[in-house]
Design an enzyme around this catalytic site. Structure first.
Site, PDB file in Angstrom:
ATOM      1  N   TYR A 218      12.508   8.914  -7.661  1.00  0.00           N
ATOM      2  CA  TYR A 218      12.178   9.909  -8.689  1.00  0.00           C
ATOM      3  C   TYR A 218      13.175   9.793  -9.834  1.00  0.00           C
ATOM      4  O   TYR A 218      12.800   9.869 -11.013  1.00  0.00           O
ATOM      5  CB  TYR A 218      12.223  11.324  -8.095  1.00  0.00           C
ATOM      6  CG  TYR A 218      11.194  11.563  -7.012  1.00  0.00           C
ATOM      7  CD1 TYR A 218       9.869  11.851  -7.344  1.00  0.00           C
ATOM      8  CD2 TYR A 218      11.530  11.486  -5.663  1.00  0.00           C
ATOM      9  CE1 TYR A 218       8.913  12.074  -6.362  1.00  0.00           C
ATOM     10  CE2 TYR A 218      10.574  11.708  -4.673  1.00  0.00           C
ATOM     11  CZ  TYR A 218       9.273  11.997  -5.015  1.00  0.00           C
ATOM     12  OH  TYR A 218       8.338  12.200  -4.036  1.00  0.00           O
TER      13      TYR A 218
ATOM     14  N   ASN B 226      -0.451  14.696  -9.594  1.00  0.00           N
ATOM     15  CA  ASN B 226      -1.128  13.445  -9.931  1.00  0.00           C
ATOM     16  C   ASN B 226      -2.628  13.534  -9.649  1.00  0.00           C
ATOM     17  O   ASN B 226      -3.025  13.676  -8.503  1.00  0.00           O
ATOM     18  CB  ASN B 226      -0.499  12.324  -9.092  1.00  0.00           C
ATOM     19  CG  ASN B 226      -1.134  10.973  -9.365  1.00  0.00           C
ATOM     20  OD1 ASN B 226      -1.898  10.826 -10.310  1.00  0.00           O
ATOM     21  ND2 ASN B 226      -0.793  10.004  -8.536  1.00  0.00           N
TER      22      ASN B 226
ATOM     23  N   CYS C 145       1.608   7.069  -6.778  1.00  0.00           N
ATOM     24  CA  CYS C 145       2.704   8.016  -6.600  1.00  0.00           C
ATOM     25  C   CYS C 145       3.345   7.847  -5.225  1.00  0.00           C
ATOM     26  O   CYS C 145       4.467   8.280  -5.001  1.00  0.00           O
ATOM     27  CB  CYS C 145       2.204   9.441  -6.785  1.00  0.00           C
ATOM     28  SG  CYS C 145       0.859   9.907  -5.697  1.00  0.00           S
ATOM     29  N   HIS C 146       2.639   7.200  -4.309  1.00  0.00           N
ATOM     30  CA  HIS C 146       3.223   6.991  -2.978  1.00  0.00           C
ATOM     31  C   HIS C 146       4.368   5.982  -3.024  1.00  0.00           C
ATOM     32  O   HIS C 146       5.129   5.865  -2.083  1.00  0.00           O
ATOM     33  CB  HIS C 146       2.147   6.512  -1.995  1.00  0.00           C
ATOM     34  CG  HIS C 146       1.482   5.228  -2.388  1.00  0.00           C
ATOM     35  ND1 HIS C 146       0.490   5.161  -3.337  1.00  0.00           N
ATOM     36  CD2 HIS C 146       1.680   3.960  -1.954  1.00  0.00           C
ATOM     37  CE1 HIS C 146       0.098   3.902  -3.469  1.00  0.00           C
ATOM     38  NE2 HIS C 146       0.803   3.144  -2.652  1.00  0.00           N
TER      39      HIS C 146
ATOM     40  N   GLU D 218       1.549  -1.565   2.749  1.00  0.00           N
ATOM     41  CA  GLU D 218       1.954  -2.430   1.645  1.00  0.00           C
ATOM     42  C   GLU D 218       3.185  -3.264   1.991  1.00  0.00           C
ATOM     43  O   GLU D 218       3.424  -4.291   1.369  1.00  0.00           O
ATOM     44  CB  GLU D 218       2.258  -1.579   0.400  1.00  0.00           C
ATOM     45  CG  GLU D 218       1.040  -0.837  -0.104  1.00  0.00           C
ATOM     46  CD  GLU D 218       1.329  -0.108  -1.419  1.00  0.00           C
ATOM     47  OE1 GLU D 218       2.488  -0.105  -1.853  1.00  0.00           O
ATOM     48  OE2 GLU D 218       0.375   0.423  -2.001  1.00  0.00           O
TER      49      GLU D 218
END
Length: 156
Positions: free
Chosen positions: A85, A106, A114-115, A140
């Site tokens: 952040y 979001n 945003c993850h 991912e």
DNA sequence: CCAGGCTTGGAGG
DNA sequence: CCTCCAAGCCTGG
């Protein structure tokens, strides 16, 4: 051509998408599905296949408001990587809490990833359930994951 | 206008 | 190491 509504599965969740061509208006995780198509890239992504979510545009990135700039910065975070952040805040010229607020609101998760924005000390939050964020990041992180990161570096 | 948030870094125990 | 707290600012109601 009107805005299309549809959903696909991601684990135990259903991903609702409101979209038109490559522009996405709304994405949200829900308990129940609805009938209709979702963009090809989102379908591939949720199925764990190679996908390029950044090829989709989000209404959230339009404009010059602070939140729009935050969403643009986050939109550029590649699959397999994460930022904090605080880092996003420095990029945009604001403070970490403003970034947290923007992520919490979001309108298009996944398209604006945003993850991939985590707290400096931990995974950070995710609405409606942090477990989704963990699952997305775990997916991912795999070297042969859906977006095939060049270097299989999992961040933390 | 005001409460509160998906934070952070520093101070102090 | 851990708890406490103010800074700083954007947004929804």
């Amino acid at each position: 051509m009107a805005i299309v509504n549809g959903s696909c599965r991601f684990g135990l969740w259903h991903v609702h998408v409101a979209w038109q061509d490559d522009l996405v208006y709304r994405v949200r995780f829900a308990r129940e599905g609805l009938d209709g198509p979702v963009p090809e890239e989102i379908l591939r992504y949720c199925a764990g296949r190679p996908a390029d979510l950044s090829s989709l545009r989000s209404v959230a990135t339009e404009g010059e408001s602070t939140s729009a700039r935050i969403y643009r910065a986050v939109h550029g975070v590649p699959c397999g990587e994460t930022v904090t952040y605080g880092e996003v805040a420095r990029m945009v010229g604001t403070v970490p809490r403003a970034v947290g607020s923007a992520m919490a609101r979001n309108p298009t998760p996944l398209v604006v990833p945003c993850h991939r924005v985590v707290a400096k000390t931990g995974i950070g939050g995710f609405t409606p359930d942090p477990a989704i964020k963990e699952a997305l990041l775990a997916m991912e992180g795999r070297t042969s994951g859906p977006c095939t990161p060049e270097k299989g570096g999992v961040n933390r």
